[in-house]
Design a protein around this motif. Structure first.
Motif, PDB file in Angstrom:
ATOM      1  N   GLN A  39       3.261  50.123 -39.878  1.00 22.03           N
ATOM      2  CA  GLN A  39       4.246  49.467 -40.737  1.00 22.03           C
ATOM      3  C   GLN A  39       5.377  50.408 -41.121  1.00 22.03           C
ATOM      4  N   GLU A  42       7.687  51.174 -38.103  1.00 16.87           N
ATOM      5  CA  GLU A  42       8.599  50.063 -37.825  1.00 16.87           C
ATOM      6  C   GLU A  42       9.782  50.077 -38.791  1.00 16.87           C
ATOM      7  N   HIS A  53      15.062  44.494 -37.841  1.00 17.47           N
ATOM      8  CA  HIS A  53      13.629  44.370 -37.560  1.00 17.47           C
ATOM      9  C   HIS A  53      13.247  45.220 -36.352  1.00 17.47           C
ATOM     10  N   VAL A  55       9.566  45.798 -34.137  1.00 20.71           N
ATOM     11  CA  VAL A  55       8.177  45.356 -33.969  1.00 20.71           C
ATOM     12  C   VAL A  55       7.537  46.224 -32.901  1.00 20.71           C
ATOM     13  N   PRO A 206      15.302  37.343 -37.772  1.00 19.46           N
ATOM     14  CA  PRO A 206      13.951  37.335 -38.345  1.00 19.46           C
ATOM     15  C   PRO A 206      12.998  36.392 -37.623  1.00 19.46           C
ATOM     16  N   GLU A 207      13.508  35.271 -37.108  1.00 20.43           N
ATOM     17  CA  GLU A 207      12.635  34.336 -36.401  1.00 20.43           C
ATOM     18  C   GLU A 207      12.117  34.939 -35.097  1.00 20.43           C
ATOM     19  N   ALA A 209      11.774  38.136 -34.506  1.00 20.04           N
ATOM     20  CA  ALA A 209      10.827  39.184 -34.890  1.00 20.04           C
ATOM     21  C   ALA A 209       9.449  38.588 -35.164  1.00 20.04           C
ATOM     22  N   GLU A 210       9.412  37.458 -35.866  1.00 25.49           N
ATOM     23  CA  GLU A 210       8.137  36.816 -36.173  1.00 25.49           C
ATOM     24  C   GLU A 210       7.449  36.299 -34.922  1.00 25.49           C
ATOM     25  N   LYS A 211       8.238  35.799 -33.973  1.00 22.76           N
ATOM     26  CA  LYS A 211       7.650  35.324 -32.713  1.00 22.76           C
ATOM     27  C   LYS A 211       6.953  36.465 -31.976  1.00 22.76           C
ATOM     28  N   LYS A 213       5.820  39.289 -33.292  1.00 19.67           N
ATOM     29  CA  LYS A 213       4.648  39.699 -34.067  1.00 19.67           C
ATOM     30  C   LYS A 213       3.459  38.789 -33.776  1.00 19.67           C
ATOM     31  N   MET A 214       3.728  37.512 -33.618  1.00 20.59           N
ATOM     32  CA  MET A 214       2.667  36.567 -33.313  1.00 20.59           C
ATOM     33  C   MET A 214       2.157  36.761 -31.888  1.00 20.59           C
ATOM     34  N   LYS A 221      -0.610  34.297 -36.718  1.00 25.21           N
ATOM     35  CA  LYS A 221       0.037  34.781 -37.938  1.00 25.21           C
ATOM     36  C   LYS A 221      -1.009  35.045 -39.023  1.00 25.21           C
TER      37      LYS A 221
END
Length: 369
Positions: A39, A42, A53, A55, A206-207, A209-211, A213-214, A221
């Motif tokens: 963390q 990153e 972001h 990842v 951000p979207e 980045a979340e994709k 991460k998943m 998630k």
């Protein structure tokens, strides 16, 4: 005098006490998967690169692969890229079922030529074209202004391959901060390298980045709840601890690489060996110091006799590789094909000494007379 392409032991001993402490602390904490060092790394990497972001992932190839997936690239799509790079760039395109479209390179920087990209698009259209992957080869940023203009004009995504350019910039912005994604490798020999495999993507979305991460964590998630088919592509906590130590020294390490490259170039003036070209758009961070010469084989032999390493990056363009050539029969990329027969990379790393550089150059001069 033995001179390797890169001396990881020399660098390790320079920062040994801090590396050892970081590793031992990670072992003591026993939070090995997506732990606090991951963390913090990153966050620190994102700040260093000027992006929102970052990842971390298992390796650089996965960075490209998951960036393509998160961008919605899939079967039947086309992605325009360079044939003069490590195969991972094209492999990742193939992983998602898309087709690499190879266009020729700039003969000076060896990076993808935006003019050739535009010529291809005009000739073939963009009905299936979805993205561009420029590679910042050897640490020299690709010419991003025209690349981004082409992408905007034709509504193409841009995924930067920054495996060789960590800390390099283009007109004041870091590589990896222009497109939808920047993709990095932390293979041990990279400018920022860990002591195993590692990778990362950067993005300002951000979207996206979340994709990623998943996708890196089995499509999940929330633990044991899975939204998509994902992958196991997580950066190891111990490697993150090592990268945090090195990241603090990144600016200095790149400056030393640049200094050593300029020493080489000055000593090679007038020898008939063509030193690397710097386009003036930003700092070349010299992951490799790559010259052009018609005497490549003789120079390699002479260097080897003196215990001096050298390497050819890359001897076979991607469209000529066995795995791809059947699909690209008849494709002629004359600049790439000529350059691949002339390039030679010499030892380059921050701890390389002026005495060692003089030894490399003097050995080359014995061949050239």
């Amino acid at each position: 005098m033995q001179i390797p392409m890169v001396d990881l032991k020399r660098q390790y001993h320079e920062i040994k006490s801090e590396i050892d402490e970081a590793v031992l602390n990670a072992l003591e904490a026993t939070q090995f998967i997506l732990g606090p060092n991951v963390q913090r790394f990153e966050e620190e990497a994102a700040a260093f690169l000027g992006v929102k972001h970052a990842v971390s992932l298992a390796n650089g190839t996965e960075a490209l692969h998951l960036a393509l997936l998160a961008s919605g690239i899939g079967k039947g799509d086309e992605v325009i890229t360079t044939p003069f790079t490590f195969i991972a760039t094209a492999e990742a395109i193939s992983y998602v079922g898309a087709k690499p479209v190879f266009v020729d390179i700039d003969p000076r920087t060896f990076n993808i030529d935006p003019k050739k990209m535009e010529e291809y698009i005009v000739a073939h259209g963009v009905s299936r074209m979805k993205a561009i992957i420029p590679v910042h080869l050897y640490g020299q940023a690709a010419d991003m202004d025209p690349i981004m203009a082409i992408a905007k004009k034709h509504k193409l995504k841009v995924i930067e391959d920054c495996a060789q350019s960590f800390g390099g910039d283009y007109k004041g912005k870091m590589t990896g901060s222009f497109g939808e994604f920047g993709c990095y490798s932390f293979f041990p020999s990279k400018n920022l390298g860990c002591y195993g495999d590692g990778g990362m993507v950067t993005t300002n979305d951000p979207e996206l980045a979340e994709k990623v991460k998943m996708l890196r964590n089995h499509g999940s998630k929330v633990r044991y709840y899975h939204s998509v088919i994902g992958y196991n592509s997580r950066l190891d906590e111990i490697q993150a601890a090592i990268l945090r130590v090195k990241l603090k020294r990144m600016k200095r390490f790149n400056e030393l690489r640049n200094r050593n490259a300029h020493l080489y170039s000055k000593m090679l003036e007038g020898t008939g060996v063509t030193p690397p070209f710097e386009d003036g758009n930003g700092m070349h961070v010299y992951h490799q110091y790559t010259v052009k010469t018609s005497s490549r084989d003789r120079i390699i032999e002479a260097l080897a006799k003196e215990g001096i390493a050298s390497a050819i990056y890359y001897p076979v363009p991607l469209h000529k590789q066995d795995v791809y050539k059947k699909d690209y029969q008849g494709l002629s990329l004359p600049i790439t094909e000529k350059v691949s027969q002339e390039v030679l990379s010499l030892p380059i790393f921050p701890e390389l000494t002026e005495e060692e550089i003089k030894k490399v150059v003097s050995t080359i001069l014995t061949v050239l007379g």
